[in-house]
Motif scaffolding. Structure first.
Motif, mmCIF file in Angstrom:
data_model
loop_
_atom_site.group_PDB
_atom_site.id
_atom_site.type_symbol
_atom_site.label_atom_id
_atom_site.label_comp_id
_atom_site.label_asym_id
_atom_site.label_seq_id
_atom_site.Cartn_x
_atom_site.Cartn_y
_atom_site.Cartn_z
ATOM 1 N N GLY A 71 34.978 1.436 11.690
ATOM 2 C CA GLY A 71 34.571 2.805 11.402
ATOM 3 C C GLY A 71 34.641 3.692 12.631
ATOM 4 N N MET A 72 34.164 3.174 13.767
ATOM 5 C CA MET A 72 34.190 3.961 14.994
ATOM 6 C C MET A 72 35.620 4.175 15.470
ATOM 7 N N ARG A 73 36.456 3.158 15.343
ATOM 8 C CA ARG A 73 37.861 3.317 15.746
ATOM 9 C C ARG A 73 38.565 4.361 14.870
ATOM 10 N N ALA A 74 38.224 4.374 13.586
ATOM 11 C CA ALA A 74 38.821 5.366 12.689
ATOM 12 C C ALA A 74 38.405 6.773 13.102
ATOM 13 N N LEU A 75 37.137 6.952 13.470
ATOM 14 C CA LEU A 75 36.677 8.276 13.885
ATOM 15 C C LEU A 75 37.343 8.697 15.191
ATOM 16 N N LEU A 76 37.480 7.764 16.122
ATOM 17 C CA LEU A 76 38.174 8.082 17.374
ATOM 18 C C LEU A 76 39.610 8.512 17.103
ATOM 19 N N ALA A 77 40.258 7.835 16.167
ATOM 20 C CA ALA A 77 41.628 8.210 15.815
ATOM 21 C C ALA A 77 41.666 9.631 15.256
ATOM 22 N N VAL A 78 40.723 9.959 14.375
ATOM 23 C CA VAL A 78 40.669 11.302 13.806
ATOM 24 C C VAL A 78 40.457 12.342 14.908
ATOM 25 N N LEU A 79 39.549 12.054 15.821
ATOM 26 C CA LEU A 79 39.267 12.990 16.908
ATOM 27 C C LEU A 79 40.484 13.199 17.808
ATOM 28 N N GLU A 80 41.317 12.174 17.912
ATOM 29 C CA GLU A 80 42.496 12.257 18.774
ATOM 30 C C GLU A 80 43.746 12.685 18.018
ATOM 31 N N THR A 112 46.503 8.823 13.043
ATOM 32 C CA THR A 112 46.205 8.283 11.719
ATOM 33 C C THR A 112 45.475 6.950 11.875
ATOM 34 N N PRO A 113 44.277 6.815 11.323
ATOM 35 C CA PRO A 113 43.542 5.545 11.444
ATOM 36 C C PRO A 113 44.306 4.395 10.786
ATOM 37 N N ASP A 114 44.027 3.183 11.249
ATOM 38 C CA ASP A 114 44.640 1.998 10.649
ATOM 39 C C ASP A 114 44.252 1.908 9.173
ATOM 40 N N ALA A 115 45.195 1.469 8.358
ATOM 41 C CA ALA A 115 44.951 1.337 6.925
ATOM 42 C C ALA A 115 44.611 -0.118 6.585
ATOM 43 N N GLY A 116 44.136 -0.327 5.355
ATOM 44 C CA GLY A 116 43.870 -1.692 4.880
ATOM 45 C C GLY A 116 42.399 -2.035 4.904
ATOM 46 N N ASP A 117 41.944 -2.710 3.847
ATOM 47 C CA ASP A 117 40.548 -3.128 3.760
ATOM 48 C C ASP A 117 40.292 -4.346 4.648
ATOM 49 N N ILE A 118 39.039 -4.494 5.059
ATOM 50 C CA ILE A 118 38.632 -5.613 5.909
ATOM 51 C C ILE A 118 38.408 -6.846 5.024
ATOM 52 N N PRO A 119 39.046 -7.976 5.323
ATOM 53 C CA PRO A 119 38.891 -9.168 4.473
ATOM 54 C C PRO A 119 37.452 -9.672 4.447
#
Length: 338
Positions: free
Chosen positions: A304-313, A316-323
């Motif tokens: 979640g935090m990595r996705a937000l960092l990607a948005v801020l920068e 595109t955040p990484d796709a795919g659900d977490i197993p």
């Protein structure tokens, strides 16, 4: 250059490295590639180390309009799962110079008093975990970058969504119970209006419905052990053939089911098999230990935090659900021959 008694500045670093202040800013802001040489970048970093230079983050953040602070909204602070989400998010945040502020929104239905209007100027973004969609209208993505965890990716309010593969977890539970020979199922379902519980119900019904000769009854309960005890006891006392497998929306509801079954004189797993979903510490504290699906809460928070960092920068955040993974323990077994 000898160190003085005052705090070194970027001008001091520039002088020591023989470069401009603009070059220092590029290198220490990690924006130097393609603009200054690697040799120059190394020289600037070495000068900064020798001088003991630290950027003035407050001034830089003011210039950039950044506070390097993220709000994590969760339904409760007393739940082990959300503690793990916070731990994972805070770990990644710290690696990038961010802090995470935790805000509870009871029952996932929104804060009693809206903190967001006054907080927006002090935040760079929001991560919302396991929240009802209408709880987040005060922080739509056009006001603050918003990442939704455990949320419907279609029509999401957020700039990105990050999900555990809950549907696959339910499939694993169902296939396990069907392979043991169970055909009569009771679903102890949380009466919380959120996407994640809708997925559980939908996937369970779809999987069981594919097998001839199966039955599925659903009873709804508050998301508490006490509520689960009452709901399970009522459902298990209803007329008709009793279920041989009780599928619970989470481990806490499973603990309530254990109490209800024992009050009715039924044994686990001899009379009824029970499953949960979460793999909290509770799952190995009850007897027999609970068959459940392991959800990696810390990894969830990290993503979640990595996705937000990607948005801020602007990435595109990484796709795919977490197993997720089924953990088989002592609460499931083949049904008794009838």
């Amino acid at each position: 250059m000898a160190r003085g008694s005052t705090r070194p500045t970027s001008r001091d670093v520039a002088h020591a490295a023989g470069v401009s202040q603009a070059a220092v800013s590029l290198v220490l802001g990690d924006k130097w590639r393609g603009r200054v040489s690697e040799t120059t970048a190394d020289r600037v970093r070495e000068a900064a180390r020798e001088l003991g230079y630290r950027p003035n983050l407050a001034a830089r953040n003011l210039r950039l309009g950044r506070t390097r602070t993220v709000l994590l909204v969760v339904p409760a602070l007393t739940t082990e799962f959300f503690a793990g989400v916070y731990t994972g998010a805070a770990r990644v945040a710290a690696e990038h110079g961010f802090g995470v502020v935790l805000y509870p929104s009871p029952e996932g239905i929104g804060p009693a008093r809206d903190p967001f209007a006054s907080a927006q100027a002090a935040l760079d973004g929001v991560i919302a975990s396991s929240m009802a969609a209408d709880a987040l209208t005060p922080i739509r993505g056009d006001q603050l970058p918003l990442v939704m965890l455990d949320s419907d990716p279609t029509g999401s309010l957020g700039a990105a969504t990050v999900n555990l593969d809950i549907a696959d977890g339910v499939r694993q539970i169902t296939e396990h119970l069907l392979s043991l020979g169970h055909r009569r199922f009771l679903h102890l379902a949380a009466n919380v209006p959120s996407w994640t519980f809708e997925v559980r119900a939908r996937e369970l019904a779809a999987r069981i419905g594919e097998v001839p000769g199966t039955t599925l009854h659903t009873t709804h309960t508050p998301l508490s052990i006490e509520g689960a005890v009452a709901a399970a006891e009522t459902a298990l006392s209803a007329p008709g053939p009793p279920p041989t497998a009780l599928v619970c929306d989470d481990d806490k509801l499973a603990a309530g089911a254990y109490k209800a079954l024992r009050r009715l004189g039924l044994r686990i797993p001899d009379d009824v098999s029970v499953t949960g979903l979460d793999d909290l510490a509770l799952a190995t504290a009850i007897d027999p230990e609970l068959t459940t699906v392991h959800l990696d809460a810390e990894l969830f928070g990290e993503h979640g935090m990595r996705a937000l960092l990607a948005v801020l920068e602007g990435r595109t955040p990484d796709a795919g659900d977490i197993p997720v993974e089924l953990v088989v323990r002592g609460s499931t077994a083949p049904p008794k021959a009838s």
